[in-house]
Motif scaffolding. Structure first.
Motif, PDB file in Angstrom:
ATOM      1  N   ASP A  35       0.774  -1.084  -0.052  1.00 38.43           N
ATOM      2  CA  ASP A  35      -0.135   0.209   0.091  1.00 38.43           C
ATOM      3  C   ASP A  35       0.974   1.279  -0.019  1.00 38.43           C
ATOM      4  O   ASP A  35       1.811   1.346   0.545  1.00 38.43           O
ATOM      5  CB  ASP A  35      -0.940  -0.100   1.328  1.00 38.43           C
ATOM      6  CG  ASP A  35      -2.098   0.975   1.034  1.00 38.43           C
ATOM      7  OD1 ASP A  35      -2.148   1.724   0.050  1.00 38.43           O
ATOM      8  OD2 ASP A  35      -2.890   1.015   1.935  1.00 38.43           O
ATOM      9  N   VAL A  48      -2.071  -6.543   3.882  1.00 34.48           N
ATOM     10  CA  VAL A  48      -0.957  -5.695   3.416  1.00 34.48           C
ATOM     11  C   VAL A  48       0.310  -5.883   4.455  1.00 34.48           C
ATOM     12  O   VAL A  48       0.232  -6.045   5.474  1.00 34.48           O
ATOM     13  CB  VAL A  48      -1.316  -4.033   3.474  1.00 34.48           C
ATOM     14  CG1 VAL A  48      -0.086  -3.263   3.488  1.00 34.48           C
ATOM     15  CG2 VAL A  48      -2.101  -3.768   2.544  1.00 34.48           C
ATOM     16  N   SER A 244       5.588  -6.937  -6.180  1.00 36.84           N
ATOM     17  CA  SER A 244       4.461  -6.222  -5.671  1.00 36.84           C
ATOM     18  C   SER A 244       3.910  -5.138  -6.742  1.00 36.84           C
ATOM     19  O   SER A 244       4.791  -4.285  -7.133  1.00 36.84           O
ATOM     20  CB  SER A 244       4.840  -5.319  -4.096  1.00 36.84           C
ATOM     21  OG  SER A 244       5.117  -6.331  -3.376  1.00 36.84           O
ATOM     22  N   VAL A 246       0.567  -2.176  -7.254  1.00 38.00           N
ATOM     23  CA  VAL A 246      -0.596  -1.393  -6.960  1.00 38.00           C
ATOM     24  C   VAL A 246      -1.132  -0.668  -7.944  1.00 38.00           C
ATOM     25  O   VAL A 246      -0.410  -0.023  -8.703  1.00 38.00           O
ATOM     26  CB  VAL A 246      -0.403  -0.858  -5.491  1.00 38.00           C
ATOM     27  CG1 VAL A 246       0.000  -1.891  -4.464  1.00 38.00           C
ATOM     28  CG2 VAL A 246       0.475   0.224  -5.534  1.00 38.00           C
ATOM     29  N   ARG A 248      -3.008   3.006  -7.713  1.00 36.48           N
ATOM     30  CA  ARG A 248      -3.378   4.296  -6.905  1.00 36.48           C
ATOM     31  C   ARG A 248      -3.611   5.242  -7.544  1.00 36.48           C
ATOM     32  O   ARG A 248      -3.536   5.443  -9.016  1.00 36.48           O
ATOM     33  CB  ARG A 248      -1.950   4.542  -6.122  1.00 36.48           C
ATOM     34  CG  ARG A 248      -1.858   3.672  -4.786  1.00 36.48           C
ATOM     35  CD  ARG A 248      -2.844   3.546  -3.721  1.00 36.48           C
ATOM     36  NE  ARG A 248      -3.634   4.697  -3.610  1.00 36.48           N
ATOM     37  CZ  ARG A 248      -3.685   5.483  -2.561  1.00 36.48           C
ATOM     38  NH1 ARG A 248      -2.914   5.686  -1.658  1.00 36.48           N
ATOM     39  NH2 ARG A 248      -4.541   6.332  -2.495  1.00 36.48           N
ATOM     40  N   TYR A 262      -7.647   2.549  -4.984  1.00 37.14           N
ATOM     41  CA  TYR A 262      -6.341   1.267  -4.644  1.00 37.14           C
ATOM     42  C   TYR A 262      -6.891  -0.071  -5.044  1.00 37.14           C
ATOM     43  O   TYR A 262      -8.110  -0.264  -5.057  1.00 37.14           O
ATOM     44  CB  TYR A 262      -6.506   1.355  -2.900  1.00 37.14           C
ATOM     45  CG  TYR A 262      -5.434   0.322  -2.711  1.00 37.14           C
ATOM     46  CD1 TYR A 262      -3.996   0.518  -2.676  1.00 37.14           C
ATOM     47  CD2 TYR A 262      -6.095  -0.849  -2.021  1.00 37.14           C
ATOM     48  CE1 TYR A 262      -3.246  -0.564  -2.238  1.00 37.14           C
ATOM     49  CE2 TYR A 262      -5.040  -1.994  -1.799  1.00 37.14           C
ATOM     50  CZ  TYR A 262      -3.789  -1.855  -1.833  1.00 37.14           C
ATOM     51  OH  TYR A 262      -3.115  -2.971  -1.435  1.00 37.14           O
ATOM     52  N   ASP A 263      -5.970  -0.627  -5.654  1.00 39.44           N
ATOM     53  CA  ASP A 263      -6.045  -2.118  -6.096  1.00 39.44           C
ATOM     54  C   ASP A 263      -4.829  -2.703  -6.068  1.00 39.44           C
ATOM     55  O   ASP A 263      -3.793  -1.987  -6.047  1.00 39.44           O
ATOM     56  CB  ASP A 263      -6.890  -2.321  -7.382  1.00 39.44           C
ATOM     57  CG  ASP A 263      -7.468  -3.476  -7.454  1.00 39.44           C
ATOM     58  OD1 ASP A 263      -7.442  -4.590  -6.608  1.00 39.44           O
ATOM     59  OD2 ASP A 263      -7.996  -3.849  -8.536  1.00 39.44           O
ATOM     60  N   GLN A 264      -4.722  -4.028  -5.833  1.00 37.33           N
ATOM     61  CA  GLN A 264      -3.498  -4.711  -5.844  1.00 37.33           C
ATOM     62  C   GLN A 264      -3.728  -6.013  -6.575  1.00 37.33           C
ATOM     63  O   GLN A 264      -4.659  -6.627  -6.511  1.00 37.33           O
ATOM     64  CB  GLN A 264      -2.876  -4.926  -4.495  1.00 37.33           C
ATOM     65  CG  GLN A 264      -3.922  -5.458  -3.423  1.00 37.33           C
ATOM     66  CD  GLN A 264      -3.761  -7.157  -3.354  1.00 37.33           C
ATOM     67  OE1 GLN A 264      -3.218  -7.672  -3.818  1.00 37.33           O
ATOM     68  NE2 GLN A 264      -5.094  -7.437  -2.694  1.00 37.33           N
TER      69      GLN A 264
END
Length: 265
Positions: A35, A48, A244, A246, A248, A262-264
């Motif tokens: 994050d 997270v 990783s 993300v 944003r 926000y997404d991952q």
């Protein structure tokens, strides 16, 4: 080889305090859920594992915390402080005006062109920012705006900024912090081999077709932020099981605020 207690006692006084204080640092967990909270701190999702916050914030217990440090230019709120206390460390144009970031008003480039300036800048940035990161629960720092060398052509060079980054990474390592290269794909392997960065944080690498270039240097020790859904989806498909990644919003506003995204993977 055995050493006598007398020999050890004789040598100890000559070991510097800096050596005694040096602590080991650890890398962010590879492909950990990430994050990016530069616009303000908030409680992240429970899954997270890795979290970036501004140097004015604090790390969160139970997470791997990365501290954002604007290492190559000033923060807007610090403009007057720099002009009062260290005006000679601010980059100036040929006409004597301060070199201001055209995209971020109030942020002025630091002058890394001489060895004396680089030492002086480290003596300011280390205690003022890096020490705070170490004291407030962070395990690493990411040093932003490394790329001032191509945004101030004819003034700052890549060599200047690598030499300065080398001093900052050593300072942070001595405080027990890992150090992330922020963007600046142009460094190639020099970021890892010369400046001694430990991992990389890259923005828009899918959009600029740079992700593999970073991975060629840092392997899976990489964190990627995309600000466009289509590029995020493409990056997740290409390498979401390895690093990783993300999505944003561009202003990285806190959760609960208008515009938050926000997404991952």
């Amino acid at each position: 080889m055995k050493f006598s207690l007398a020999l050890i006692a004789a040598v100890l006084p000559f070991i510097s305090a800096a050596t005694l204080e040096r602590r080991a640092w650890t890398l962010p967990p590879v492909n950990g859920i990430f994050d990016y909270q530069l616009g303000g701190s908030y409680a992240p999702n429970t899954n997270v594992a890795v979290l970036t916050r501004d140097s004015s914030a604090s790390g969160l217990a139970g997470k791997y915390n990365i501290c954002y440090v604007n290492g190559f230019q000033t923060q807007p709120q610090d403009k007057q402080w720099w002009q009062t206390n260290h005006p000679n460390l601010l980059l100036k144009k040929a006409n004597g005006q301060l070199f201001e970031d055209p995209d971020w008003p109030g942020e002025f480039f630091l002058d890394t062109r001489t060895a004396a300036n680089r030492v002086a800048l480290t003596a300011v940035m280390g205690p003022r920012y890096v020490d705070g990161c170490a004291q407030r629960g962070f395990q690493a720092i990411e040093i932003d705006n490394l790329d001032t060398f191509w945004r101030a052509p004819g003034l700052i060079t890549m060599d200047h900024n690598i030499a300065y980054a080398t001093l900052l990474t050593k300072y942070a390592h001595d405080k027990g912090l890992a150090v992330g290269q922020k963007n600046a794909m142009e460094l190639g392997a020099r970021g890892k081999n010369e400046a001694k960065f430990d991992f990389v944080v890259a923005e828009n690498c899918q959009e600029w077709n740079e992700c593999q270039d970073y991975m060629d240097v840092y392997g899976n020790n990489m964190i990627s932020i995309e600000y466009n859904r289509s590029y995020f989806d493409a990056s997740c498909k290409a390498r979401g099981s390895k690093i990783s990644i993300v999505l944003r919003d561009r202003l990285v506003v806190p959760k609960g605020k208008s515009g938050y995204v926000y997404d991952q993977c």
